[in-house]
Design an enzyme around this catalytic site. Structure first.
Site, PDB file in Angstrom:
ATOM      1  N   PHE A 143       0.861  -1.186   0.000  1.00 40.37           N
ATOM      2  CA  PHE A 143       0.000   0.000   0.000  1.00 40.37           C
ATOM      3  C   PHE A 143       0.890   1.226   0.000  1.00 40.37           C
ATOM      4  O   PHE A 143       1.750   1.371   0.876  1.00 40.37           O
ATOM      5  CB  PHE A 143      -0.926   0.021   1.224  1.00 40.37           C
ATOM      6  CG  PHE A 143      -1.835   1.220   1.229  1.00 40.37           C
ATOM      7  CD1 PHE A 143      -2.988   1.244   0.459  1.00 40.37           C
ATOM      8  CD2 PHE A 143      -1.524   2.352   1.979  1.00 40.37           C
ATOM      9  CE1 PHE A 143      -3.816   2.372   0.433  1.00 40.37           C
ATOM     10  CE2 PHE A 143      -2.344   3.477   1.960  1.00 40.37           C
ATOM     11  CZ  PHE A 143      -3.489   3.486   1.185  1.00 40.37           C
ATOM     12  N   ASP A 228       9.389   2.522   1.188  1.00 36.76           N
ATOM     13  CA  ASP A 228       8.228   3.246   1.726  1.00 36.76           C
ATOM     14  C   ASP A 228       8.194   2.991   3.230  1.00 36.76           C
ATOM     15  O   ASP A 228       7.789   1.921   3.685  1.00 36.76           O
ATOM     16  CB  ASP A 228       6.949   2.734   1.042  1.00 36.76           C
ATOM     17  CG  ASP A 228       5.695   3.405   1.596  1.00 36.76           C
ATOM     18  OD1 ASP A 228       5.773   4.043   2.664  1.00 36.76           O
ATOM     19  OD2 ASP A 228       4.624   3.276   0.959  1.00 36.76           O
ATOM     20  N   LYS A 265       3.291  10.057   8.643  1.00 33.02           N
ATOM     21  CA  LYS A 265       2.684   9.538   9.878  1.00 33.02           C
ATOM     22  C   LYS A 265       3.399   9.995  11.151  1.00 33.02           C
ATOM     23  O   LYS A 265       3.236  11.132  11.565  1.00 33.02           O
ATOM     24  CB  LYS A 265       2.568   8.018   9.795  1.00 33.02           C
ATOM     25  CG  LYS A 265       1.535   7.570   8.739  1.00 33.02           C
ATOM     26  CD  LYS A 265       1.236   6.111   8.826  1.00 33.02           C
ATOM     27  CE  LYS A 265       0.257   5.622   7.785  1.00 33.02           C
ATOM     28  NZ  LYS A 265      -1.144   5.679   8.182  1.00 33.02           N
TER      29      LYS A 265
END
Ligand SMILES: Cc1ncc(COP(=O)(O)O)c(C=O)c1O
Length: 406
Positions: A143, A228, A265
């Site tokens: 994702f 990522d 995040k």
């Protein structure tokens, strides 16, 4: 905590139904959260929850951290935003701190994880453009975000349904399968992009062999390796980057440096900020005018991110969350095979439990009724993503709440 008499939960939910696009899988009876402190949140009725979802791996210092509140006020009174046509000291300082923790290179700042990944892919394509290299190989079940580019990059077909035509130039191979990457690579390959630990895919860590193999293979072929680290990075596993934890546990010391690492995040702990570390090969590829975002690296976001790094360091929260994660895994592991609890995996503040015999959404609701918030992932996994400051007592309380649902 007392009921908030000024907020009517039913009315808030009704306003959402009337005025908010229904794009999120939110249960119609999900709590209306109004306040938080540390690892706890309260809804409008005054019900207390232990928050092991952390806004999906975002609130690394929990809720309402006094030092973050203070820095937001201070910076807010001094300078919130200037355009990237000017300099400001906080962006310079944050870039230096992030480079220091990652490796020689430079930072690009943006506002979210998807944007950070977009920047990584754009840089890899730009580097490869002279040789006709533009393809990016990613992993199945990965994702990488919800922009048009990142739904094309993510290895999950359901994200693309109805949004075609899909941005071309992405190919998907099974995760942790080096031979599959080797087979997929060709003269048009610009980059390989993977998560150190697949988060939305169900808390699946890359193996050390896979990471080292990818680095070797990409280097030999002049292909960029993009990590990522939006969910698994920024000390969530106990190390700044999840690949450091994975390699350390396998007894591999140093010697692994990707070409780029995306961050978001926990970088802002709830204040929106994204970033990319570019290694020396990509550091100057995005030249003047080639890429930009208005709010990227704004003074307020950088001040918050700097304070988070300082707190994590001063309070030793990296090793603390590593230890708490082991405690959580041990406790959940003891429940393994009982009721819905299956396999327990992950590191530090990123622990996944496979759900057996029931749907993960159903179990997440049952846990919320017990006062524990967690996040479903993949088709059958629940993620436990506590703040790094979570206490041993809170971890034990969470395990008891799990036990109560068995
Ligand atoms: C690994 C990974 N990459 C990218 C993203 C997208 O980040 P954002 O929602 O901030 O765009 C996420 C979000 O869950 C993620 O887990």
């Amino acid at each position: 905590m007392k009921k908030n008499l000024t907020i009517d939960s039913r009315e808030v939910r009704a306003e959402y139904a009337r005025h908010v696009v229904p794009s999120y899988k939110r249960s119609a009876t999900a709590p209306v959260l109004v306040r938080g402190k540390g690892a706890r949140v309260w809804d409008a009725e005054g019900t207390e929850y232990l928050d092991f979802g952390s806004g999906i791996a975002v609130n690394c210092l929990g809720h309402a951290h006094p030092r973050l509140a203070k820095v937001m006020k201070q910076q807010g009174e001094e300078l919130v935003h200037v355009s990237n046509l000017f300099f400001h000291p906080k962006q310079a300082e944050l870039a230096k701190e992030l480079v220091k923790r990652t490796g020689p290179g430079k930072m690009f700042f943006c506002n979210s994880g998807a944007e950070a990944n977009e920047a990584m892919v754009k840089a890899a394509r730009k580097l490869g453009s002279g040789e006709g290299r533009y393809e990016v190989i990613t992993a199945l079940n990965s994702f990488h975000g919800r922009t048009l580019g990142m739904i094309a990059a993510s290895g999950q077909e359901r994200l693309r349904e109805g949004f075609g035509p899909v941005v071309p130039g992405f190919g998907y191979v099974p995760f942790n399968d080096l031979a599959a990457v080797e087979k997929a690579m060709g003269p048009k390959t610009a980059a390989v992009m993977v998560e150190g630990i697949q988060g939305e895919g169900g808390v699946i860590p890359a193996t050390a062999e896979y990471l080292l193999g990818l680095r070797k293979m990409t280097k030999e072929r002049g292909v960029c390796l993009l990590m990522d680290s939006v969910q698994c990075g920024h000390y969530r596993t106990g190390r700044f980057q999840s690949y450091e934890m994975i390699l350390e546990r396998a007894g591999e010391k140093g010697g692994f440096l990707p070409d780029a690492v995306s961050m978001a995040k926990s970088l802002g702990g709830g204040f929106p900020i994204g970033a990319v570390w570019f290694g020396e090969r990509l550091a100057d590829v995005l030249g003047p005018g080639s890429h930009a975002t208005t709010y990227g690296g704004t003074a307020l976001a950088c001040a918050v991110a700097l304070e988070i790094l300082a707190i994590i360091e001063e309070e030793g929260l990296g090793s603390h969350i590593e230890e708490m994660g082991e405690h959580l895994k041990k406790g959940l592991g003891k429940l393994g095979g009982r009721g819905w609890v299956g396999e327990v995996r992950g590191f530090g503040g990123m622990v996944g439990v496979t759900v057996q015999g029931r749907s993960h959404a159903e179990v997440a609701e049952a846990l919320a009724k017990q006062g524990l918030l967690v996040v479903p992932a993949g088709s059958d996994v629940l993620r436990f993503l506590p703040p790094y400051s979570v206490t041993k007592k809170e971890v034990e309380e969470a395990i008891k709440k799990v036990e109560a649902t068995l």
